[in-house]
Scaffold this active site. Structure first.
Site, PDB file in Angstrom:
ATOM      1  N   HIS A 208       0.895  -1.355  -0.218  1.00 17.20           N
ATOM      2  CA  HIS A 208       0.001  -0.075   0.134  1.00 17.20           C
ATOM      3  C   HIS A 208       0.962   1.034   0.045  1.00 17.20           C
ATOM      4  CE1 HIS A 208      -3.887  -2.132   0.420  1.00 17.20           C
ATOM      5  NE2 HIS A 208      -3.371  -2.572   1.417  1.00 17.20           N
ATOM      6  N   GLY A 209       0.186   2.175  -0.446  1.00 17.55           N
ATOM      7  CA  GLY A 209       1.218   3.486  -0.532  1.00 17.55           C
ATOM      8  C   GLY A 209       0.439   4.778  -0.422  1.00 17.55           C
ATOM      9  N   CYS A 256      -0.143   2.710  -4.591  1.00 15.20           N
ATOM     10  CA  CYS A 256      -0.972   4.004  -4.645  1.00 15.20           C
ATOM     11  C   CYS A 256      -0.265   4.905  -4.123  1.00 15.20           C
ATOM     12  CB  CYS A 256      -2.321   3.882  -4.103  1.00 15.20           C
ATOM     13  SG  CYS A 256      -3.458   2.840  -4.925  1.00 15.20           S
ATOM     14  N   ARG A 257      -0.715   6.117  -4.915  1.00 14.25           N
ATOM     15  CA  ARG A 257      -0.034   7.428  -4.473  1.00 14.25           C
ATOM     16  C   ARG A 257      -1.087   8.461  -4.195  1.00 14.25           C
ATOM     17  NH1 ARG A 257       4.103   8.498  -9.249  1.00 14.25           N
ATOM     18  NH2 ARG A 257       5.211   9.890  -7.848  1.00 14.25           N
ATOM     19  N   GLU A 361      10.161   8.401 -13.306  1.00 14.45           N
ATOM     20  CA  GLU A 361      10.294   9.727 -12.479  1.00 14.45           C
ATOM     21  C   GLU A 361      11.739   9.478 -12.030  1.00 14.45           C
ATOM     22  OE1 GLU A 361       7.473  10.133  -9.443  1.00 14.45           O
ATOM     23  OE2 GLU A 361       5.851  10.280 -10.793  1.00 14.45           O
TER      24      GLU A 361
END
Length: 375
Positions: A208-209, A256-257, A361
């Site tokens: 998860h993020g 996720c972000r 990135e």
């Protein structure tokens, strides 16, 4: 009498004919240069005993199955190439596609040597197999104290581990880690002596993020447990990890972000979060000792754009990881890393059931990174 004896042993006749036929087929493959053997390999083939010739060529045949199929069929049927189209399709098997490919396509040795020589100033140098010790690290959190179970993540581990091993890396897999544990594992991995004789490394994070980092197993809204992305770069920069100086450091992030909603698919975000105005700090300290950039030769490939979600199929694994593996298997033998990443992005160009767009990135690579699988 001798003729009667031969008639009583038809198997001996078939064996003799079979050996002669097989030898002719193998000689034809080499003579037509279908397999593009090196001169030393050709000599080894010609000097070999009949029973050893098939073994010597088997690896090359796997890489040139279409051309080899045509020569085999022509040898048996004495057809010209124009009449071989249908038969060669059978010999070659179905056409490859990003969706159907399930094996890593290898780069021919000749192409590897040519590229390494002609584009030496443009590409990162690749060490010979016997002289290198490539390492890769996978960190995957599936179970959490306060967040949903990441069902299907075990498929991502299996897929990424297999891909990296196929690319020549010894893979260290770590699971069920807090943010502090992840940082400790990263420091230990960065200190591994094998990096000195390596030419690159892969760091894969699946959890998860949130916008600023990767969630540890104890993360909650009240008590954050997050590994900041900056920490990863700091541990592996030229100040702290000289063994990987001037070598590609590839970071893959499946997390996720930002905000998410889950339906049939499962999202890799712990909860709906408000936009954060905080930005990762940038390390701009001078490095007068080594007189080199503190942060260089990195590239990060994230599963989604900032503030957005990443999706995971509970029966197939993460959409991003699935496409990443497929594109590496199909294209990494001839395209450099950034181009393979762009092919992954193109696979998400048209939103399907759920939309996400992988992003490249924090790219500080100064050369092209070709993996040359098989070399």
């Amino acid at each position: 009498m001798a003729e009667d004896k031969r008639n009583k042993n038809p198997l001996k006749i078939l064996e003799s004919v079979g050996k002669e036929l097989l030898t002719g087929i193998l000689d034809d493959l080499v003579e037509k240069n279908v397999l593009k053997l090196e001169e030393t390999e050709k000599k080894k083939f010609h000097d070999a005993k009949t029973e050893d010739k098939a073994r010597i060529l088997v690896d090359s045949v796997r890489q040139k199955r279409h051309e080899a199929g045509q020569v085999l069929a022509q040898t048996f049927l004495n057809m010209d190439k124009n009449s071989m189209k249908d038969l060669s399709k059978i010999a070659a098997g179905p056409a490859e596609s990003a969706e159907s490919t399930d094996a890593l396509k290898l780069c021919p040795r000749e192409e590897f040597l040519t590229m390494s020589k002609e584009r030496a100033e443009e590409i990162y140098p690749i060490k010979e197999k016997n002289d290198r010790s490539r390492l890769a690290l996978i960190i995957c959190n599936t179970e959490f104290a306060h967040l949903p179970l990441r069902t299907g993540a075990e498929l991502d581990i299996t897929g990424m581990k297999g891909l990296l091993e196929g690319l020549g890396y010894s893979v260290d897999v770590r699971e069920k880690l807090t943010a502090r544990d992840m940082e400790s594992v990263l420091w230990a991995f960065a200190a591994r002596p094998e990096h000195r004789s390596s030419d690159s490394t892969f760091l894969v994070f699946m959890s998860h993020g949130i916008l600023d980092g990767i969630c540890g197993t104890l993360h909650s809204k009240e008590t954050p447990d997050v590994l900041p992305y900056d920490t990863i770069f700091r541990i592996f920069n030229n100040r702290n990890c000289l063994s990987l100086k001037d070598k590609p450091k590839v970071i893959i992030v499946q997390a996720c972000r930002g905000e998410n909603r889950g339906e049939l698919w499962v999202s890799d975000s712990p909860e709906a979060t408000t936009d954060s105005s905080s930005q990762p700090s940038v390390n701009l300290e001078e490095d007068a000792i080594y007189k080199t950039h503190v942060e260089k030769d990195f590239i990060t490939f994230c599963s989604s754009t900032p503030h957005n979600v990443s999706w995971r199929d509970i029966t197939k694994g993460s959409l991003f990881i699935t496409q990443l593996i497929a594109c590496f298997q199909k294209y990494s033998w001839r395209y450099h890393l950034e181009e393979v990443f762009r092919m992954v992005q193109r696979s998400f160009d048209k939103p399907d059931v759920k939309a996400q767009m992988p992003t490249i990135e924090r790219q500080s690579m100064t050369r092209y990174f070709y993996l040359f699988p098989g070399n």
